[in-house]
Design a protein around this motif. Structure first.
Motif, mmCIF file in Angstrom:
data_model
loop_
_atom_site.group_PDB
_atom_site.id
_atom_site.type_symbol
_atom_site.label_atom_id
_atom_site.label_comp_id
_atom_site.label_asym_id
_atom_site.label_seq_id
_atom_site.Cartn_x
_atom_site.Cartn_y
_atom_site.Cartn_z
ATOM 1 N N ALA A 38 0.886 -1.135 -0.091
ATOM 2 C CA ALA A 38 0.044 0.136 0.035
ATOM 3 C C ALA A 38 0.898 1.290 0.016
ATOM 4 C CB ALA A 38 -1.014 -0.117 1.233
ATOM 5 N N SER A 39 1.839 1.253 0.871
ATOM 6 C CA SER A 39 2.780 2.222 0.795
ATOM 7 C C SER A 39 3.606 2.565 -0.513
ATOM 8 C CB SER A 39 3.761 2.298 1.928
ATOM 9 O OG SER A 39 4.885 3.266 1.832
ATOM 10 N N SER A 40 4.076 1.578 -1.029
ATOM 11 C CA SER A 40 4.552 1.562 -2.412
ATOM 12 C C SER A 40 3.507 2.217 -3.249
ATOM 13 C CB SER A 40 5.224 0.210 -2.869
ATOM 14 O OG SER A 40 5.755 0.360 -3.938
ATOM 15 N N THR A 41 2.469 1.488 -3.261
ATOM 16 C CA THR A 41 1.320 1.985 -4.435
ATOM 17 C C THR A 41 1.187 3.622 -4.392
ATOM 18 O OG1 THR A 41 0.490 0.102 -4.353
ATOM 19 C CG2 THR A 41 -0.843 1.870 -5.400
ATOM 20 N N ARG A 42 1.005 3.968 -3.018
ATOM 21 C CA ARG A 42 0.893 5.510 -2.683
ATOM 22 C C ARG A 42 1.985 6.244 -3.343
ATOM 23 N NH1 ARG A 42 -1.605 3.540 1.894
ATOM 24 N NH2 ARG A 42 0.169 3.586 3.146
#
Length: 227
Positions: A38-42
């Motif tokens: 999720a952090s990488s996607t954001r």
């Protein structure tokens, strides 16, 4: 061990695990993985947003000028030829389809992706050189007033540069999309309208290039409809 299990062993039970301890550890590991994804996607979404805004801020006038040149070419009976390598070959086909597909007025624009004919590509690669796969097609089919649209994430693809050079010799309008600092495509006299996506990420470059050619397509079609 299955392929998926070998990639993510911490999500699967180990022989020595007790039922409760193994499940808790796997749940914690799964939560960490999901949080990282999720952090990488954001971060990726924020990165492409920044890049698109930068391109729009710094190159809006050039995009409008290029759209005007393409409108003039199409209005005079010109055709669009697109080309690139690898992922850029797929993008070249998307550019051609974007212009060629009929819009709400019912009319499409003449466009051809030079990467679509496998027989021509393989014949030229095998019999002559891969460096000329686009230049030879441009020389055979292009004419003054047509549009050559070359895509290269590095700006240094030899066959794309050769295709643009052949187009300029004929008198075609040349458009180039590149990344980084523009590479060899940014050298003076290489292309009439150049758009550089200032990023070192191939993924972000291609995403931003998609936005540029879609905006070009919208501007061209809207201008032709209203003229």
């Amino acid at each position: 061990m299955s392929g998926l299990e070998s990639l993510y062993p911490f999500l699967y039970p180990s022989p020595g695990d007790s039922p409760g301890e193994g499940a808790a550890a796997r749940d914690a590991a799964a939560e960490r993985v999901l949080a990282e994804v999720a952090s990488s996607t954001r971060a990726k979404v924020a990165e492409i947003d920044r890049l698109r805004l930068q391109v729009a801020r710094e190159q809006a006038e050039q995009i409008a000028a290029c759209a005007g040149a393409m409108v003039a070419a199409f209005a005079a009976g010109g055709r669009l030829f697109t080309f690139g390598n690898g992922g850029s070959s797929t993008d070249a086909q998307a550019v051609a389809a974007w212009f060629m597909t009929p819009d709400r007025s019912g009319a499409g624009l003449p466009a051809l992706a030079l990467t679509a004919d496998v027989a021509v590509l393989t014949a030229l690669s095998n019999d002559v050189s891969f460096d000329v796969v686009f230049a030879r097609q441009i020389a055979a089919s292009g004419r003054a007033g047509d549009i050559a649209f070359g895509l290269s994430t590095s700006g240094g693809s030899s066959n794309v540069l050769a295709g643009l050079a052949a187009a300029r010799r004929i008198g075609m309008v040349t458009v180039g999309l590149a990344g980084g600092d523009g590479g060899r495509m940014a050298e003076p006299g290489t292309v009439d309208h150049l758009f550089v996506m200032p990023s070192s990420s191939v993924h972000r470059i291609q995403e931003a290039q998609t936005t540029v050619y879609q905006v070009l397509g919208e501007l061209v079609r809207e201008t032709l409809r209203s003229s």
